[in-house]
Design a protein around this motif. Structure first.
Motif, PDB file in Angstrom:
ATOM      1  N   GLY A  40      10.698   0.659   2.523  1.00 31.89           N
ATOM      2  CA  GLY A  40      10.564  -0.778   2.351  1.00 31.89           C
ATOM      3  C   GLY A  40      11.490  -1.631   3.201  1.00 31.89           C
ATOM      4  O   GLY A  40      11.447  -2.854   3.121  1.00 31.89           O
ATOM      5  N   GLU A 177       2.315   3.753   5.619  1.00 42.19           N
ATOM      6  CA  GLU A 177       3.575   3.464   4.936  1.00 42.19           C
ATOM      7  C   GLU A 177       4.633   2.990   5.922  1.00 42.19           C
ATOM      8  O   GLU A 177       5.513   2.207   5.567  1.00 42.19           O
ATOM      9  N   GLU A 205       5.741  -7.256   2.712  1.00 45.73           N
ATOM     10  CA  GLU A 205       5.851  -7.514   1.275  1.00 45.73           C
ATOM     11  C   GLU A 205       4.555  -7.169   0.540  1.00 45.73           C
ATOM     12  O   GLU A 205       4.577  -6.548  -0.521  1.00 45.73           O
ATOM     13  N   ASN A 208       3.825  -3.162   1.173  1.00 41.22           N
ATOM     14  CA  ASN A 208       4.944  -2.245   0.943  1.00 41.22           C
ATOM     15  C   ASN A 208       5.206  -1.376   2.173  1.00 41.22           C
ATOM     16  O   ASN A 208       5.246  -0.138   2.098  1.00 41.22           O
TER      17      ASN A 208
END
Length: 329
Positions: A40, A177, A205, A208
């Motif tokens: 993140g 990711e 945001e 992710n």
């Protein structure tokens, strides 16, 4: 599950550059680079042209096969030169993507935008029908500020900023990711750069995402990054929290980069001191012995010529590679 999504240990990337046998030469593009990226977060990577930023990002994704070192993704070793581990990358392509620097060269001019964004969906068999595929393409285009009318157009019908949005949509199509952002705004007009940066933050945001954000402009990297790594001639010289690095930098090269950031306030600009580096960046074909920055460093001595400085943690979360940090600060 570890907080570290990506870990790079002693990464090395040498490119053959002529010669034979013992006289064979190599461009030492990336040499003994180590870092990690938490889930993140955004890790910024800065440095002069030719310092190895882009090569680091591409080698991490194994678009270039590493010459040495180890790469760990989500606690899984996907490459280890010593143990001869080299995982099949196709399953990881769905998790790890890249946005290229040049939006003009990275899009196939013979494909429509819909097919460009849809290609990774096809490769990974993510759609069970033509309608689902179409819906996924339109969703990605809308996420980057385009619409369904753009799907049937070709790249030459778009501006540079719109083309880069297409490239971002393509990277997002497989719902990754981790994304390597390889200088994604350097080819864009200044007025468009802020829009794209804000879009990256919004996408991070909402989806992710974790970023490795590569750029020349330290002020941009400071804005978008949680932590920043500084590279010089193929090696990492400093890495710290974004605020810590810009306000309390330790390495003389980092200090020179920060001093070059333009200051809007004329009074502060006059009071600030520019640190000008003398000489040119040495050739990666024949880098200096010891510390690679020593030929341009005002603190260099015999130790710097003989010993490679260790890249180590000198304060909590703050890493640097220099023999004379006490003199620099």
């Amino acid at each position: 599950m570890s907080d570290k999504l990506v870990q790079v240990e002693h990464l090395q990337q040498y490119f053959p550059a002529g010669g034979f046998g013992k006289n064979k030469k190599y461009v030492q593009a990336v040499d003994d680079v180590s870092f990690f990226i938490n889930r993140g977060e955004t890790l910024g990577l800065v440095g002069e042209s030719g310092c190895g930023k882009t090569t680091t990002g591409r080698t991490l994704l194994r678009l270039y096969e590493p010459t040495g070192g180890r790469i760990i993704y989500d606690d899984k070793v996907i490459f280890d030169k010593e143990k001869k581990i080299a995982e099949n990358m196709l399953p990881y392509r769905k998790k790890m993507q890249i946005v290229f620097q040049d939006p003009y060269a990275s899009l196939d001019p013979r494909m429509t935008v819909g097919d460009i964004v849809g290609e990774p969906i096809d490769i990974h068999h993510l759609a069970s029908s033509k309608q689902e595929r179409y819906d996924m393409i339109i969703e990605m285009l809308r996420r980057v500020g385009l619409n369904s009318e753009h799907a049937n157009r070709y790249p030459h019908e778009f501006s540079g900023g719109q083309r880069q949005r297409v490239g971002i949509a393509r990277a997002l199509a497989v719902h990754p990711e981790f994304i390597v952002c390889d200088e994604p705004i350097s080819a864009l007009d200044v007025s468009i750069q802020a829009q794209v940066i804000n879009m990256f933050e919004d996408l991070q945001e909402s989806m992710n995402l974790t970023y490795l954000f590569i750029a020349h402009d330290l002020s941009v990297v400071k804005h978008i990054s949680n932590r920043i790594g500084v590279m010089y001639l193929g090696r990492m010289v400093e890495l710290a929290d974004s605020y810590e690095l810009t306000m309390h930098s330790l390495h003389p090269y980092t200090k020179s980069l920060i001093s070059a950031i333009p200051i809007a306030d004329p009074k502060q600009a006059r009071a600030s001191k520019r640190i000008a580096l003398e000489g040119d960046v040495p050739s990666p074909l024949n880098p200096p012995s010891g510390c690679r920055f020593r030929t341009r460093c005002p603190y260099a001595d015999e130790q710097c010529a003989k010993e490679v400085p260790e890249f180590k943690e000198v304060a909590p979360g703050h890493y640097a590679a220099c023999h004379h940090l006490d003199k620099c600060n």
